[in-house]
Structure formats: structure tokens, C-alpha cells
Design an enzyme around this catalytic site. Sequence first.
Site, mmCIF file in Angstrom:
data_model
loop_
_atom_site.group_PDB
_atom_site.id
_atom_site.type_symbol
_atom_site.label_atom_id
_atom_site.label_comp_id
_atom_site.label_asym_id
_atom_site.label_seq_id
_atom_site.Cartn_x
_atom_site.Cartn_y
_atom_site.Cartn_z
ATOM 1 C CG ASN A 254 45.143 85.291 52.604
ATOM 2 O OD1 ASN A 254 45.970 84.564 52.093
ATOM 3 N ND2 ASN A 254 43.889 85.144 52.400
ATOM 4 N N GLY A 255 44.252 89.584 53.847
ATOM 5 C CA GLY A 255 44.632 90.953 54.749
ATOM 6 C C GLY A 255 44.958 92.036 54.058
ATOM 7 C CG HIS B 288 51.178 83.935 64.262
ATOM 8 N ND1 HIS B 288 51.569 85.080 64.652
ATOM 9 C CD2 HIS B 288 50.619 83.967 63.253
ATOM 10 C CE1 HIS B 288 51.490 85.981 63.689
ATOM 11 N NE2 HIS B 288 50.665 85.320 62.575
ATOM 12 C CG HIS C 6 54.014 84.922 58.762
ATOM 13 N ND1 HIS C 6 53.222 86.160 58.065
ATOM 14 C CD2 HIS C 6 53.021 84.865 59.984
ATOM 15 C CE1 HIS C 6 52.249 86.599 58.573
ATOM 16 N NE2 HIS C 6 52.005 85.789 59.892
ATOM 17 C CG ASP D 139 49.429 83.202 58.942
ATOM 18 O OD1 ASP D 139 49.742 83.753 59.888
ATOM 19 O OD2 ASP D 139 48.251 83.734 58.717
ATOM 20 C CB ALA E 73 42.066 82.957 63.599
ATOM 21 N N GLY E 74 45.006 82.725 61.129
ATOM 22 C CA GLY E 74 46.203 81.827 60.949
ATOM 23 C C GLY E 74 45.782 80.358 60.305
ATOM 24 C CB ALA F 97 42.794 86.586 62.659
ATOM 25 C CG HIS G 31 47.045 92.164 58.537
ATOM 26 N ND1 HIS G 31 45.872 91.811 58.602
ATOM 27 C CD2 HIS G 31 47.753 91.292 58.856
ATOM 28 C CE1 HIS G 31 45.964 90.445 59.025
ATOM 29 N NE2 HIS G 31 47.177 90.179 59.155
#
Length: 369
Positions: free
Chosen positions: A207-208, A53, A51, A262, A297-298, A128, A183
Amino acid sequence: MTVRVNGKVVTPSGVIRQGCVEVRGGRISAVAEYPAVRDGHWVVPGFVDMHTHGGGGHTFTTGDADQARAAAAFHLRHGTTSLLASLVSAPFDLMRSATTAFAPLVSDGVLAGIHFEGPYLSAARCGAQNPEFLRDPSTDELDELIKLGDGSVRMVTLAPERPGALEAIGVLTRHGVVAAVGHTDATYEQTVAAVAAGANVGTHLFNGMRPVHHREPGPVVALLTAPNVVCELVADGVHLHQGTLTFATGTAGPERCALITDAMAAAGMPDGEYELGGQAVTVTDGEARLARDGAIAGSTLTMDAALRNAVAAGVPVPDAVRMVSTTPALAIGLGAEVGALQPGLRADLVVLDDDLRVVRVMRGGDWIE
């Protein structure tokens, strides 16, 4: 030609204090004790990040192949020899174009696969993720992406409470794609139903997600206690308190906890202004947050730092190594190829000093310079 790498070798069964990894033809040919070694560096399997981005100023989220190559190269220098390119919630056209762009990189071995984090997520727990792009799961979209990717789509994160989610999980599992829960504002019961339908990963646990309550345990407890679910953990000191990290690891065990980064483009870069999924991100002291509301945000994490942070939190080195290599490799179906120092597997390894900092990285039998 045979290459031998000596040191404290971490294998799935423990640490060989005086060990040697023998490499021939890009594969591990032997792992054994080597009495001539005297307290050398740590030798661990290459990290597997399921995971991420982006990193090094480059992103996966726009579907740009050149950006993807550069981001993968950045993480490789930090010991990540296999990674999934994670996208964020986006219009279907971008999901299609990213799949087309990244599939050749998967074939070439630059990427281990594609991970769609969204857009089938909870608006209440979007974090995010861009709320503009959130929608209910579409089996038609998934069928098209899976066909287009021809094996490159490896994981999809969705919220099981959204209409059509269980049907989507069925489509994913039938095609050998990992279905992940994340999420989400799902109840405990809804999460258990998703696991029963085939979901087997918890996306960045805690988280989320709807938080734990003693009368409504929610998705966290359902995922932590499901024996077939691997729980992702972001060990950056921002997403999770050290106590939460060690609690999760102690509850599920290192064989069901996978450390992830992340990471977004700002990993390895100076503080400043960045972008994630069309939203402005401000990075201050290495902490990435949305400019509009301060949501995390990540991260700016790398896998070697995640390993160090887990060990600093009290996770034993062999367990932490399992969490950055073996467990994520198995979770995304790569365990027969990478993720451990075992004969027959691809020769991916990282040499670490006593502070667990990267000294050298080997991928497929070749040293990365």
C-alpha cells in the site's frame, strides 16, 4: 503475590497445549506445562502495534495528549499492550508540539514511542497523506525532533527516492531510530540503497508503493527479500487480499512480517464522517476512505481482529501470534521487554477464546478491567 494464567500458551517455540504462565512482580516468572489444564483458553503475549493513528473516536495525529491517552486505552481493551503513536504528514510545528506532548506519555508507559509517517513521502504515492505537507527529508528537522523527544521518537517513514533520504536514514540509525520505507515510488535499486543505508521496516507493504512489475520489481520485492527488513501488513481485507497476505507471509516468514492496524479515530466507532491529517474521511461499512478521491484512509482495525483475519486467511495461530507480538516488538527495539511469553519479560498477555476473541487483558501484571 503470584498469579497463574492457564490455557493453551503460545510461546516463541510453539504452543504448550496444557500450559501455565506464572506472573510475579509485574514480570513473567515462569512458563511451563501444567497437566491439570484441559483445553483452556488461548494465552498469548500482549499485542504490539507499531503503526496506528488512533481509535475509539480519538486520534494521535493532532498531538493532543488527552486524545492519545484515550486512543491507547481503547486499543488496550483489544489486547494491544504496546503501541507507537503514529502521526501523518504535517507542518514541522505540529511535529515539534506532538513530540513535546507525547514524550511524557512514553516516559509513563502509556505509549511505546512516536512514529512519524511522513512528511518525507512521495507525492505520487501519498495515498491519504495530505500532499500540502509533503517535502524532502531534513536532517535538521530530524535532529531537533530526536533531541526534543529524548528517546521517544522510535520510527520515521520516508520515501528513499526523495533528495536527502539516504542522509536522513543515516541520522535516524545513528540515533537508534527505526527508518522505514513507505509511501514511495522508488525503484528496486533505490530501495536496496535505502536498506543498505539502514532502513529495516517496510511501511504497510504494497500500500502506498509502486506496484510490482516483472521488469521493475520496485520496493515491494526489495523489501520482501531483504533478510533484515520487517514488512508491515494490514490484515483488514481492504488493504490486502487474503492471497497477498499469505503470499507475503510465506515469502518473508512470520519472523519478518508484522501485522499492524494503521487504524484511525473511527476504529471501534460507527460509520460516518471523520478527519485524518486535516482531510475529510468517510467511513462506510467500516471502510475508511478520503472524501475527496476515495483513497484508503487508514483502517478501522484492531489488533485482535487482525489476528483473527490472518488466521482465517490460513496463517497458523502460532505464526499469527508472532506477527502481532514478537515480530513488531523486535522491529522497534522492544524485544527485550515485551512481545513474548518468556520469563523475565513484562507480564503483558491476552486471554482469547476459541474464536480468538479477547476474554481478558493483562499489562505489567495487572488485569485490565
